[in-house]
Design a protein around this motif. Sequence first.
Motif, PDB file in Angstrom:
ATOM      1  N   VAL A  19      -8.333  -6.926   2.998  1.00 35.67           N
ATOM      2  CA  VAL A  19      -7.320  -6.225   3.795  1.00 35.67           C
ATOM      3  C   VAL A  19      -6.700  -5.099   2.976  1.00 35.67           C
ATOM      4  CG1 VAL A  19      -5.058  -6.441   4.906  1.00 35.67           C
ATOM      5  CG2 VAL A  19      -6.816  -8.180   5.303  1.00 35.67           C
ATOM      6  N   PHE A  20      -6.349  -5.405   1.726  1.00 35.66           N
ATOM      7  CA  PHE A  20      -5.712  -4.391   0.893  1.00 35.66           C
ATOM      8  C   PHE A  20      -6.692  -3.281   0.524  1.00 35.66           C
ATOM      9  CE2 PHE A  20      -3.790  -2.764  -3.101  1.00 35.66           C
ATOM     10  CZ  PHE A  20      -2.574  -2.363  -2.562  1.00 35.66           C
ATOM     11  N   GLN A  21      -7.951  -3.621   0.309  1.00 32.76           N
ATOM     12  CA  GLN A  21      -8.948  -2.585   0.046  1.00 32.76           C
ATOM     13  C   GLN A  21      -8.975  -1.568   1.180  1.00 32.76           C
ATOM     14  OE1 GLN A  21     -12.419  -5.085  -0.572  1.00 32.76           O
ATOM     15  NE2 GLN A  21     -12.483  -4.570  -2.743  1.00 32.76           N
ATOM     16  N   ARG A  22      -8.996  -2.059   2.410  1.00 39.38           N
ATOM     17  CA  ARG A  22      -9.037  -1.138   3.554  1.00 39.38           C
ATOM     18  C   ARG A  22      -7.778  -0.280   3.605  1.00 39.38           C
ATOM     19  NH1 ARG A  22     -10.841  -6.068   6.058  1.00 39.38           N
ATOM     20  NH2 ARG A  22     -13.111  -6.017   6.381  1.00 39.38           N
ATOM     21  N   MET A  23      -6.628  -0.880   3.333  1.00 36.06           N
ATOM     22  CA  MET A  23      -5.374  -0.118   3.389  1.00 36.06           C
ATOM     23  C   MET A  23      -5.289   0.939   2.292  1.00 36.06           C
ATOM     24  SD  MET A  23      -2.439  -2.854   4.510  1.00 36.06           S
ATOM     25  CE  MET A  23      -2.481  -3.623   6.136  1.00 36.06           C
ATOM     26  N   MET A  24      -6.024   0.730   1.211  1.00 43.35           N
ATOM     27  CA  MET A  24      -6.047   1.713   0.123  1.00 43.35           C
ATOM     28  C   MET A  24      -7.228   2.676   0.242  1.00 43.35           C
ATOM     29  SD  MET A  24      -3.349   1.301  -1.724  1.00 43.35           S
ATOM     30  CE  MET A  24      -3.712   2.133  -3.277  1.00 43.35           C
ATOM     31  N   GLY A  25      -7.894   2.651   1.399  1.00 37.96           N
ATOM     32  CA  GLY A  25      -8.973   3.591   1.635  1.00 37.96           C
ATOM     33  C   GLY A  25     -10.286   3.229   0.996  1.00 37.96           C
ATOM     34  N   LEU A  26     -10.490   1.946   0.709  1.00 36.14           N
ATOM     35  CA  LEU A  26     -11.731   1.481   0.106  1.00 36.14           C
ATOM     36  C   LEU A  26     -12.562   0.732   1.135  1.00 36.14           C
ATOM     37  CD1 LEU A  26     -10.216   0.085  -3.213  1.00 36.14           C
ATOM     38  CD2 LEU A  26     -11.299   2.306  -2.870  1.00 36.14           C
ATOM     39  N   ARG A  27     -13.862   0.686   0.919  1.00 35.86           N
ATOM     40  CA  ARG A  27     -14.754  -0.009   1.828  1.00 35.86           C
ATOM     41  C   ARG A  27     -15.126  -1.359   1.222  1.00 35.86           C
ATOM     42  NH1 ARG A  27     -18.729   3.405   1.979  1.00 35.86           N
ATOM     43  NH2 ARG A  27     -17.718   4.679   3.576  1.00 35.86           N
ATOM     44  N   PRO A  28     -14.640  -2.462   1.757  1.00 34.00           N
ATOM     45  CA  PRO A  28     -14.979  -3.775   1.199  1.00 34.00           C
ATOM     46  C   PRO A  28     -16.467  -4.069   1.314  1.00 34.00           C
ATOM     47  CG  PRO A  28     -13.092  -3.921   2.690  1.00 34.00           C
ATOM     48  CD  PRO A  28     -13.690  -2.563   2.880  1.00 34.00           C
TER      49      PRO A  28
ATOM     50  N   ALA B  46       0.839  -1.203   0.000  1.00 32.82           N
ATOM     51  CA  ALA B  46       0.000   0.000   0.000  1.00 32.82           C
ATOM     52  C   ALA B  46       0.870   1.247   0.000  1.00 32.82           C
ATOM     53  CB  ALA B  46      -0.933  -0.016   1.206  1.00 32.82           C
ATOM     54  N   GLY B  47       1.967   1.200   0.764  1.00 35.65           N
ATOM     55  CA  GLY B  47       2.885   2.332   0.793  1.00 35.65           C
ATOM     56  C   GLY B  47       3.564   2.570  -0.546  1.00 35.65           C
ATOM     57  N   ILE B  48       3.835   1.496  -1.276  1.00 41.42           N
ATOM     58  CA  ILE B  48       4.453   1.611  -2.605  1.00 41.42           C
ATOM     59  C   ILE B  48       3.460   2.161  -3.622  1.00 41.42           C
ATOM     60  CG2 ILE B  48       5.385   0.274  -4.550  1.00 41.42           C
ATOM     61  CD1 ILE B  48       6.602  -1.643  -2.448  1.00 41.42           C
ATOM     62  N   LEU B  49       2.228   1.649  -3.584  1.00 41.05           N
ATOM     63  CA  LEU B  49       1.270   1.943  -4.643  1.00 41.05           C
ATOM     64  C   LEU B  49       0.481   3.232  -4.415  1.00 41.05           C
ATOM     65  CD1 LEU B  49      -0.045  -1.691  -5.237  1.00 41.05           C
ATOM     66  CD2 LEU B  49       1.541  -0.391  -6.681  1.00 41.05           C
ATOM     67  N   TRP B  50       0.263   3.581  -3.152  1.00 45.05           N
ATOM     68  CA  TRP B  50      -0.541   4.774  -2.886  1.00 45.05           C
ATOM     69  C   TRP B  50       0.004   6.023  -3.583  1.00 45.05           C
ATOM     70  CZ3 TRP B  50      -5.219   5.971  -1.376  1.00 45.05           C
ATOM     71  CH2 TRP B  50      -5.492   7.292  -1.025  1.00 45.05           C
ATOM     72  N   PRO B  51       1.321   6.302  -3.551  1.00 47.65           N
ATOM     73  CA  PRO B  51       1.805   7.509  -4.240  1.00 47.65           C
ATOM     74  C   PRO B  51       1.634   7.452  -5.756  1.00 47.65           C
ATOM     75  CG  PRO B  51       3.429   6.710  -2.649  1.00 47.65           C
ATOM     76  CD  PRO B  51       2.409   5.634  -2.814  1.00 47.65           C
TER      77      PRO B  51
END
Length: 275
Positions: free
Chosen positions: A248-257, A217-222
């Motif tokens: 899990v990744f959806q939540r880390m990227m600010g998405l609502r599963p 998530a830290g790599i892809l968010w920017p």
Amino acid sequence: MADVILGTQGWVHPSWVGSFYPAGTQPGDMLSHYSRLFDTVEIESTFYEMPGDPLVRDWRDAVPDGFVFSARVPNRITHELRLVDVSRVLGKFLRRMELLGDKLGPLVLQLPPNLPVNETNWARLQNFVLSLPEDFKWVVEFRNESWFTEEVLQILSHRNVALALVDGQWIRPVLVADAAKRPTADFLYVRWLGLGEPLLDHSHVQTERAQDISRWAGILWPMVSHVCKLYGYFSNNFEGHAPHSVRVFQRMMGLRPVDPQTMNLVSGGRELSQV
């Protein structure tokens, strides 16, 4: 902001019945159920066998508008013919995939680990990439580190072909992280494969990798402000149960599963919005 489109690699997993699919779900009903929870799936079976027209139409009709299929290009092209004299096979495959209509997403060319860069293979890759039809989204996955060169990135960029970003056993994470910062296409494509032996039971999480998912998530968010779309697909072998990893990744990227218990279809994971 990019659309973040996340799903799993394949959907016909009998061990998901009871943990992801409702008890008693039959294989023929899995895709329809899956498409109510996630917005995309990577078709694995096309790597091993060319699907017939009726099957592709069934896939298309089983999912709602807006759903996206990515598909692995047949290994006949990448592993047997090794990108040479492939026009007939590739043309047949593309005609099949076109039946998906606007539900067709990226097509993934996975090259084998025993195909390194040398003069012959570099020429093969160049000729192949330059011949790819431009009206499809293309992804190349290398499983040999020798391909991670400036020249390779340039030829992919020239044709808007994405370099697959893979969490697996073939490419060192530092090389993948560096490549993520230099997209070769107007979209990113990530495959989370896992590092160990294939797991036989996929009904539950067996290896918690939240720290690794957070690193991704830290790599892809920017990067989501530099591309149009981010496609990402989890394997069961990443943690043991791919649907869990996606959520899990959806939540880390600010998405609502989507809650699988309520089948609430709101915010399944298209437009990225931090929450």
